[in-house]
Design a protein around this motif. Structure first.
Motif, PDB file in Angstrom:
ATOM      1  N   GLU A 169       0.706  -1.236  -0.029  1.00 14.15           N
ATOM      2  CA  GLU A 169      -0.080  -0.061  -0.017  1.00 14.15           C
ATOM      3  C   GLU A 169       0.913   1.204  -0.116  1.00 14.15           C
ATOM      4  O   GLU A 169       1.721   1.172   0.598  1.00 14.15           O
ATOM      5  CB  GLU A 169      -0.822   0.032   1.204  1.00 14.15           C
ATOM      6  N   ARG A 170       0.505   2.308  -0.726  1.00 15.47           N
ATOM      7  CA  ARG A 170       1.341   3.417  -0.820  1.00 15.47           C
ATOM      8  C   ARG A 170       1.773   3.920   0.452  1.00 15.47           C
ATOM      9  O   ARG A 170       1.014   4.255   1.265  1.00 15.47           O
ATOM     10  CB  ARG A 170       0.543   4.535  -1.648  1.00 15.47           C
ATOM     11  N   GLY A 171       3.318   4.183   0.533  1.00 17.10           N
ATOM     12  CA  GLY A 171       3.710   4.605   1.799  1.00 17.10           C
ATOM     13  C   GLY A 171       4.162   3.474   2.818  1.00 17.10           C
ATOM     14  O   GLY A 171       4.824   3.909   3.875  1.00 17.10           O
ATOM     15  N   ILE A 172       3.687   2.378   2.524  1.00 24.93           N
ATOM     16  CA  ILE A 172       3.811   1.368   3.773  1.00 24.93           C
ATOM     17  C   ILE A 172       4.583   0.341   2.913  1.00 24.93           C
ATOM     18  O   ILE A 172       4.165  -0.578   2.138  1.00 24.93           O
ATOM     19  CB  ILE A 172       2.406   0.804   4.148  1.00 24.93           C
ATOM     20  N   VAL A 173       5.958  -0.001   3.383  1.00 27.21           N
ATOM     21  CA  VAL A 173       6.807  -0.904   2.792  1.00 27.21           C
ATOM     22  C   VAL A 173       7.010  -2.049   3.585  1.00 27.21           C
ATOM     23  O   VAL A 173       7.262  -1.897   4.678  1.00 27.21           O
ATOM     24  CB  VAL A 173       8.106  -0.431   2.411  1.00 27.21           C
ATOM     25  N   LEU A 174       6.778  -3.259   3.149  1.00 24.89           N
ATOM     26  CA  LEU A 174       6.795  -4.607   4.026  1.00 24.89           C
ATOM     27  C   LEU A 174       8.029  -5.027   3.602  1.00 24.89           C
ATOM     28  O   LEU A 174       8.489  -5.058   2.619  1.00 24.89           O
ATOM     29  CB  LEU A 174       5.720  -5.489   3.546  1.00 24.89           C
ATOM     30  N   ASP A 175       8.819  -5.738   4.716  1.00 21.44           N
ATOM     31  CA  ASP A 175      10.090  -6.484   4.649  1.00 21.44           C
ATOM     32  C   ASP A 175       9.902  -8.112   4.570  1.00 21.44           C
ATOM     33  O   ASP A 175       8.674  -8.325   4.877  1.00 21.44           O
ATOM     34  CB  ASP A 175      10.900  -6.309   5.584  1.00 21.44           C
ATOM     35  N   ASN A 176      10.446  -8.598   3.898  1.00 22.50           N
ATOM     36  CA  ASN A 176      10.294  -9.989   3.728  1.00 22.50           C
ATOM     37  C   ASN A 176       8.990 -10.529   3.154  1.00 22.50           C
ATOM     38  O   ASN A 176       8.335 -11.405   4.054  1.00 22.50           O
ATOM     39  CB  ASN A 176      10.921 -10.772   5.070  1.00 22.50           C
ATOM     40  N   VAL A 177       8.666 -10.502   1.923  1.00 23.68           N
ATOM     41  CA  VAL A 177       7.221 -10.676   1.459  1.00 23.68           C
ATOM     42  C   VAL A 177       7.460 -11.913   0.461  1.00 23.68           C
ATOM     43  O   VAL A 177       8.298 -12.076  -0.355  1.00 23.68           O
ATOM     44  CB  VAL A 177       6.796  -9.270   0.660  1.00 23.68           C
ATOM     45  N   GLU A 237      -3.777 -16.131  -2.865  1.00 27.52           N
ATOM     46  CA  GLU A 237      -4.483 -15.215  -1.882  1.00 27.52           C
ATOM     47  C   GLU A 237      -4.226 -15.208  -0.385  1.00 27.52           C
ATOM     48  O   GLU A 237      -4.105 -14.316   0.056  1.00 27.52           O
ATOM     49  CB  GLU A 237      -5.912 -16.043  -2.102  1.00 27.52           C
ATOM     50  N   GLU A 238      -3.464 -16.317  -0.410  1.00 27.14           N
ATOM     51  CA  GLU A 238      -2.794 -16.481   1.158  1.00 27.14           C
ATOM     52  C   GLU A 238      -1.762 -15.356   1.397  1.00 27.14           C
ATOM     53  O   GLU A 238      -1.625 -14.890   2.426  1.00 27.14           O
ATOM     54  CB  GLU A 238      -2.292 -17.771   1.649  1.00 27.14           C
ATOM     55  N   GLN A 239      -0.916 -15.205   0.288  1.00 25.72           N
ATOM     56  CA  GLN A 239       0.009 -13.939   0.299  1.00 25.72           C
ATOM     57  C   GLN A 239      -0.472 -12.836   0.641  1.00 25.72           C
ATOM     58  O   GLN A 239       0.074 -11.805   1.409  1.00 25.72           O
ATOM     59  CB  GLN A 239       1.156 -14.516  -0.714  1.00 25.72           C
ATOM     60  N   ALA A 240      -1.308 -12.122  -0.230  1.00 21.71           N
ATOM     61  CA  ALA A 240      -2.046 -11.140  -0.195  1.00 21.71           C
ATOM     62  C   ALA A 240      -2.710 -10.815   1.028  1.00 21.71           C
ATOM     63  O   ALA A 240      -2.642  -9.764   1.613  1.00 21.71           O
ATOM     64  CB  ALA A 240      -3.079 -11.050  -1.444  1.00 21.71           C
ATOM     65  N   LEU A 241      -3.584 -11.873   1.592  1.00 21.59           N
ATOM     66  CA  LEU A 241      -3.955 -11.486   2.988  1.00 21.59           C
ATOM     67  C   LEU A 241      -2.929 -11.479   3.830  1.00 21.59           C
ATOM     68  O   LEU A 241      -3.297 -10.469   4.838  1.00 21.59           O
ATOM     69  CB  LEU A 241      -4.994 -12.943   3.471  1.00 21.59           C
ATOM     70  N   ASN A 242      -2.005 -11.990   3.810  1.00 17.27           N
ATOM     71  CA  ASN A 242      -0.758 -11.824   4.767  1.00 17.27           C
ATOM     72  C   ASN A 242      -0.458 -10.356   4.785  1.00 17.27           C
ATOM     73  O   ASN A 242       0.057  -9.819   5.665  1.00 17.27           O
ATOM     74  CB  ASN A 242       0.438 -12.929   4.445  1.00 17.27           C
ATOM     75  N   MET A 243       0.032 -10.091   3.515  1.00 11.09           N
ATOM     76  CA  MET A 243       0.327  -8.608   3.409  1.00 11.09           C
ATOM     77  C   MET A 243      -0.753  -7.604   3.708  1.00 11.09           C
ATOM     78  O   MET A 243      -0.486  -6.675   4.406  1.00 11.09           O
ATOM     79  CB  MET A 243       0.750  -8.036   1.907  1.00 11.09           C
ATOM     80  N   GLU A 244      -1.917  -7.924   3.662  1.00  5.81           N
ATOM     81  CA  GLU A 244      -3.139  -7.020   4.240  1.00  5.81           C
ATOM     82  C   GLU A 244      -3.159  -7.124   5.651  1.00  5.81           C
ATOM     83  O   GLU A 244      -3.158  -6.098   6.354  1.00  5.81           O
ATOM     84  CB  GLU A 244      -4.295  -7.577   3.574  1.00  5.81           C
TER      85      GLU A 244
END
Length: 112
Positions: A24-32, A46-53
């Motif tokens: 999401e803009r402005g929110i950088v996640l590590d180790n995705v 879908e599981e990976q996307a839900l995890n990032m969400e």
């Protein structure tokens, strides 16, 4: 895990770990975790996307921002770190930080 085929090049995708990803803009996640084909196309299950969400929502819940004035000390400019933020990031008087420019109006501070 079931086989996932790339929608662009029709090759089999493999699970990888991206060092950083801006979900999401402005929110950088590590180790995705992500899926990548040999051509380099990236997608997410879908599981990976839900995890990032979920990770993004957790960051938003715990995020807090501060506005501070810049002052001067000798020949350097100083930005004071609020006590709550220092505690949250585990920054102490002898901590080392890295400042990384992100264009003309932004920089990132990374605690070492």
């Amino acid at each position: 895990m079931t086989t996932i085929i790339c929608g662009k090049c029709k090759q089999e995708m493999r699970e990888i770990e991206l060092e950083q990803y801006e979900f999401e803009r402005g929110i950088v996640l590590d180790n995705v975790r992500a899926m990548r084909c040999p051509q380099g196309h990236v997608t997410f299950t879908e599981e990976q996307a839900l995890n990032m969400e979920q990770r993004t929502e957790d960051i938003k819940k715990h995020a807090f921002g501060f506005v501070r004035s810049v002052s001067k000390s000798a020949r350097s400019l100083v930005i004071r770190i609020p006590a709550d933020l220092a505690k949250h990031l585990d920054i102490t008087e002898n901590s080392k930080i890295e400042m990384i420019p992100l264009g003309k109006k932004k920089f990132m501070v990374k605690v070492k």
